[in-house]
Design a protein around this motif. Structure first.
Motif, PDB file in Angstrom:
ATOM      1  N   SER A 246       0.814  -1.223   0.000  1.00  0.00           N
ATOM      2  CA  SER A 246       0.000   0.000   0.000  1.00  0.00           C
ATOM      3  C   SER A 246       0.841   1.263   0.000  1.00  0.00           C
ATOM      4  O   SER A 246       0.335   2.341  -0.332  1.00  0.00           O
ATOM      5  N   MET A 247       2.136   1.156   0.374  1.00  0.00           N
ATOM      6  CA  MET A 247       2.972   2.359   0.369  1.00  0.00           C
ATOM      7  C   MET A 247       4.430   2.008   0.161  1.00  0.00           C
ATOM      8  O   MET A 247       5.217   1.933   1.108  1.00  0.00           O
ATOM      9  N   SER A 248       4.795   1.794  -1.075  1.00  0.00           N
ATOM     10  CA  SER A 248       6.182   1.552  -1.463  1.00  0.00           C
ATOM     11  C   SER A 248       6.834   2.884  -1.825  1.00  0.00           C
ATOM     12  O   SER A 248       6.149   3.912  -1.937  1.00  0.00           O
ATOM     13  N   PRO A 249       8.155   2.928  -2.018  1.00  0.00           N
ATOM     14  CA  PRO A 249       8.773   4.166  -2.511  1.00  0.00           C
ATOM     15  C   PRO A 249       8.122   4.671  -3.797  1.00  0.00           C
ATOM     16  O   PRO A 249       7.986   5.883  -3.988  1.00  0.00           O
ATOM     17  N   GLN A 250       7.693   3.769  -4.663  1.00  0.00           N
ATOM     18  CA  GLN A 250       7.013   4.188  -5.897  1.00  0.00           C
ATOM     19  C   GLN A 250       5.669   4.831  -5.599  1.00  0.00           C
ATOM     20  O   GLN A 250       5.286   5.835  -6.226  1.00  0.00           O
ATOM     21  N   HIS A 251       4.938   4.262  -4.612  1.00  0.00           N
ATOM     22  CA  HIS A 251       3.667   4.870  -4.202  1.00  0.00           C
ATOM     23  C   HIS A 251       3.894   6.267  -3.626  1.00  0.00           C
ATOM     24  O   HIS A 251       3.101   7.189  -3.853  1.00  0.00           O
ATOM     25  N   ILE A 252       4.965   6.412  -2.847  1.00  0.00           N
ATOM     26  CA  ILE A 252       5.284   7.712  -2.255  1.00  0.00           C
ATOM     27  C   ILE A 252       5.479   8.756  -3.350  1.00  0.00           C
ATOM     28  O   ILE A 252       4.898   9.849  -3.308  1.00  0.00           O
ATOM     29  N   GLN A 253       6.311   8.432  -4.336  1.00  0.00           N
ATOM     30  CA  GLN A 253       6.557   9.366  -5.438  1.00  0.00           C
ATOM     31  C   GLN A 253       5.270   9.700  -6.178  1.00  0.00           C
ATOM     32  O   GLN A 253       5.003  10.865  -6.495  1.00  0.00           O
ATOM     33  N   GLN A 254       4.476   8.689  -6.437  1.00  0.00           N
ATOM     34  CA  GLN A 254       3.248   8.899  -7.187  1.00  0.00           C
ATOM     35  C   GLN A 254       2.261   9.771  -6.410  1.00  0.00           C
ATOM     36  O   GLN A 254       1.663  10.703  -6.972  1.00  0.00           O
ATOM     37  N   ASN A 255       2.098   9.480  -5.107  1.00  0.00           N
ATOM     38  CA  ASN A 255       1.139  10.243  -4.315  1.00  0.00           C
ATOM     39  C   ASN A 255       1.523  11.711  -4.202  1.00  0.00           C
ATOM     40  O   ASN A 255       0.669  12.604  -4.282  1.00  0.00           O
ATOM     41  N   ILE A 256       2.804  11.970  -3.997  1.00  0.00           N
ATOM     42  CA  ILE A 256       3.252  13.366  -3.898  1.00  0.00           C
ATOM     43  C   ILE A 256       3.014  14.087  -5.221  1.00  0.00           C
ATOM     44  O   ILE A 256       2.516  15.225  -5.238  1.00  0.00           O
ATOM     45  N   THR A 257       3.345  13.446  -6.320  1.00  0.00           N
ATOM     46  CA  THR A 257       3.153  14.071  -7.637  1.00  0.00           C
ATOM     47  C   THR A 257       1.681  14.348  -7.909  1.00  0.00           C
ATOM     48  O   THR A 257       1.310  15.447  -8.364  1.00  0.00           O
ATOM     49  N   LEU A 258       0.822  13.386  -7.624  1.00  0.00           N
ATOM     50  CA  LEU A 258      -0.610  13.564  -7.856  1.00  0.00           C
ATOM     51  C   LEU A 258      -1.167  14.692  -6.995  1.00  0.00           C
ATOM     52  O   LEU A 258      -1.975  15.507  -7.465  1.00  0.00           O
ATOM     53  N   ALA A 259      -0.735  14.748  -5.733  1.00  0.00           N
ATOM     54  CA  ALA A 259      -1.221  15.806  -4.843  1.00  0.00           C
ATOM     55  C   ALA A 259      -0.749  17.180  -5.320  1.00  0.00           C
ATOM     56  O   ALA A 259      -1.510  18.153  -5.313  1.00  0.00           O
ATOM     57  N   GLN A 260       0.507  17.263  -5.747  1.00  0.00           N
ATOM     58  CA  GLN A 260       1.025  18.543  -6.246  1.00  0.00           C
ATOM     59  C   GLN A 260       0.286  18.987  -7.502  1.00  0.00           C
ATOM     60  O   GLN A 260       0.068  20.185  -7.711  1.00  0.00           O
ATOM     61  N   ASN A 261      -0.128  18.033  -8.309  1.00  0.00           N
ATOM     62  CA  ASN A 261      -0.831  18.359  -9.550  1.00  0.00           C
ATOM     63  C   ASN A 261      -2.228  18.939  -9.313  1.00  0.00           C
ATOM     64  O   ASN A 261      -2.810  19.520 -10.224  1.00  0.00           O
ATOM     65  N   THR A 262      -2.760  18.771  -8.101  1.00  0.00           N
ATOM     66  CA  THR A 262      -4.072  19.364  -7.810  1.00  0.00           C
ATOM     67  C   THR A 262      -3.994  20.883  -7.721  1.00  0.00           C
ATOM     68  O   THR A 262      -5.003  21.572  -7.876  1.00  0.00           O
ATOM     69  N   GLY A 263      -2.798  21.411  -7.444  1.00  0.00           N
ATOM     70  CA  GLY A 263      -2.646  22.854  -7.261  1.00  0.00           C
ATOM     71  C   GLY A 263      -3.063  23.338  -5.883  1.00  0.00           C
ATOM     72  O   GLY A 263      -2.993  24.533  -5.595  1.00  0.00           O
ATOM     73  N   LEU A 264      -3.495  22.406  -5.018  1.00  0.00           N
ATOM     74  CA  LEU A 264      -3.922  22.781  -3.668  1.00  0.00           C
ATOM     75  C   LEU A 264      -2.707  22.898  -2.754  1.00  0.00           C
ATOM     76  O   LEU A 264      -1.804  22.064  -2.794  1.00  0.00           O
ATOM     77  N   LYS A 265      -2.711  23.949  -1.936  1.00  0.00           N
ATOM     78  CA  LYS A 265      -1.604  24.180  -1.017  1.00  0.00           C
ATOM     79  C   LYS A 265      -2.151  24.715   0.298  1.00  0.00           C
ATOM     80  O   LYS A 265      -3.131  25.446   0.305  1.00  0.00           O
ATOM     81  N   PRO A 266      -1.492  24.369   1.411  1.00  0.00           N
ATOM     82  CA  PRO A 266      -0.365  23.449   1.535  1.00  0.00           C
ATOM     83  C   PRO A 266      -0.826  21.998   1.438  1.00  0.00           C
ATOM     84  O   PRO A 266      -2.027  21.713   1.385  1.00  0.00           O
ATOM     85  N   ILE A 267       0.133  21.098   1.424  1.00  0.00           N
ATOM     86  CA  ILE A 267      -0.145  19.660   1.437  1.00  0.00           C
ATOM     87  C   ILE A 267       0.504  19.095   2.699  1.00  0.00           C
ATOM     88  O   ILE A 267       1.724  19.117   2.838  1.00  0.00           O
ATOM     89  N   ASP A 268      -0.313  18.639   3.624  1.00  0.00           N
ATOM     90  CA  ASP A 268       0.203  18.040   4.851  1.00  0.00           C
ATOM     91  C   ASP A 268       0.420  16.551   4.607  1.00  0.00           C
ATOM     92  O   ASP A 268      -0.543  15.811   4.366  1.00  0.00           O
ATOM     93  N   VAL A 269       1.676  16.121   4.667  1.00  0.00           N
ATOM     94  CA  VAL A 269       1.980  14.719   4.394  1.00  0.00           C
ATOM     95  C   VAL A 269       1.864  13.907   5.680  1.00  0.00           C
ATOM     96  O   VAL A 269       2.232  14.370   6.759  1.00  0.00           O
ATOM     97  N   TRP A 270       1.347  12.703   5.551  1.00  0.00           N
ATOM     98  CA  TRP A 270       0.987  11.865   6.700  1.00  0.00           C
ATOM     99  C   TRP A 270       1.863  10.620   6.715  1.00  0.00           C
ATOM    100  O   TRP A 270       1.861   9.852   5.773  1.00  0.00           O
ATOM    101  N   GLY A 271       2.628  10.419   7.768  1.00  0.00           N
ATOM    102  CA  GLY A 271       3.429   9.210   7.860  1.00  0.00           C
ATOM    103  C   GLY A 271       4.807   9.387   8.459  1.00  0.00           C
ATOM    104  O   GLY A 271       5.635   8.476   8.387  1.00  0.00           O
TER     105      GLY A 271
END
Length: 260
Positions: A210-235
């Motif tokens: 459910s959370m590999s290094p690849q998932h981490i990269q993907q989730n951050i990129t997808l969240a940044q692409n929303t244009g919403l700020k700030p992004i509070d990362v959980w973990g």
């Protein structure tokens, strides 16, 4: 977090030592704080009622909750490191956690109390679904929502991937701005495993489902692409725990991806 069951374990006796230390440590390093208020705050079991309050009548429990919120706000409202409050956490969510008690009218009273005690800081409220927008009072000065993509469903007994598209969250933020005149942001971006057991009970290959290094990269990129700020990362606790176990991949991936 101002966990009620830890700060007022015995009615009328307050222990702010741990929270004071956290706030002073953050202030020392020039950090800023959103102080969470209320009974429902992040971390299992989500609803942090002290036993004496939960065992009381509903009326007495509600009055005690308001007294606790007032005590916390008065203690910290002059602290410069605190820039905002968060009232409860996904306050209307009944399906997660224990001792869930949803009362919109009481929630409105909580919101009004905070604004009366300190009108200088915005109050954040988080939505209780992954898709909706707030339409009924109280509506926070700022709206936060979660972004969880891959979790283990105990009901289905398998991992599921949510239909989270960047444009959907961008559109959601736009609706909140247009119709409510509120800023919105991602208050929980999943950067930790959500598996069938506690994290420390699962080997890394299970955690990575459910959370590999690849998932981490993907989730951050997808969240940044929303244009919403700030992004509070959980973990953060998981990254640190993984590092202590000799697995440096997790924290290195988080750091390198966030630097981009």
């Amino acid at each position: 977090m101002s966990y009620w069951d830890e700060i007022e374990a015995t009615e009328g006796i307050y222990d702010f030592e741990a929270l004071d230390k956290q706030i002073e440590l953050i202030a020392k390093h020039k950090g800023t704080i959103t102080l969470c208020l209320g009974a429902r705050q992040p971390r299992w079991p989500e609803n942090h009622w002290p036993s004496w309050a939960w065992d009381a009548t509903y009326s007495d429990r509600s009055e005690a909750l308001l007294r606790f919120i007032e005590t916390v706000v008065k203690r910290y409202r002059n602290h410069e490191a605190i820039i905002s409050y968060q009232l409860e956490n996904e306050a209307l969510l009944k399906s997660f956690g224990t001792r869930a008690e949803v009362d919109r009218q009481r929630l409105r009273t909580e919101f009004g109390l905070i604004k009366k005690l300190d009108s200088s800081r915005p109050v954040i409220m988080t939505t209780s679904t992954s898709w909706g927008i707030p339409t009924r009072r109280p509506i926070g000065d700022i709206v936060g929502f979660s972004y969880y993509r891959r979790i283990y469903s105990s009901r289905k007994e398998k991992y599921t991937t949510a239909f989270h598209k960047e444009w959907l969250h961008t559109f959601r933020g736009w609706l909140i701005k247009i119709f409510l005149n509120r800023h919105s942001f991602i208050h929980e971006l999943q950067l930790e495993p959500w598996g069938p057991k506690n994290i420390w009970e699962m080997p890394f290959d299970e955690q990575y489902k459910s959370m590999s290094p690849q998932h981490i990269q993907q989730n951050i990129t997808l969240a940044q692409n929303t244009g919403l700020k700030p992004i509070d990362v959980w973990g953060g606790e998981w990254w640190y725990w993984s590092y202590l176990q000799g697995n440096t991949d997790v924290v290195e991936t988080v750091v390198s991806t966030l630097k981009k």
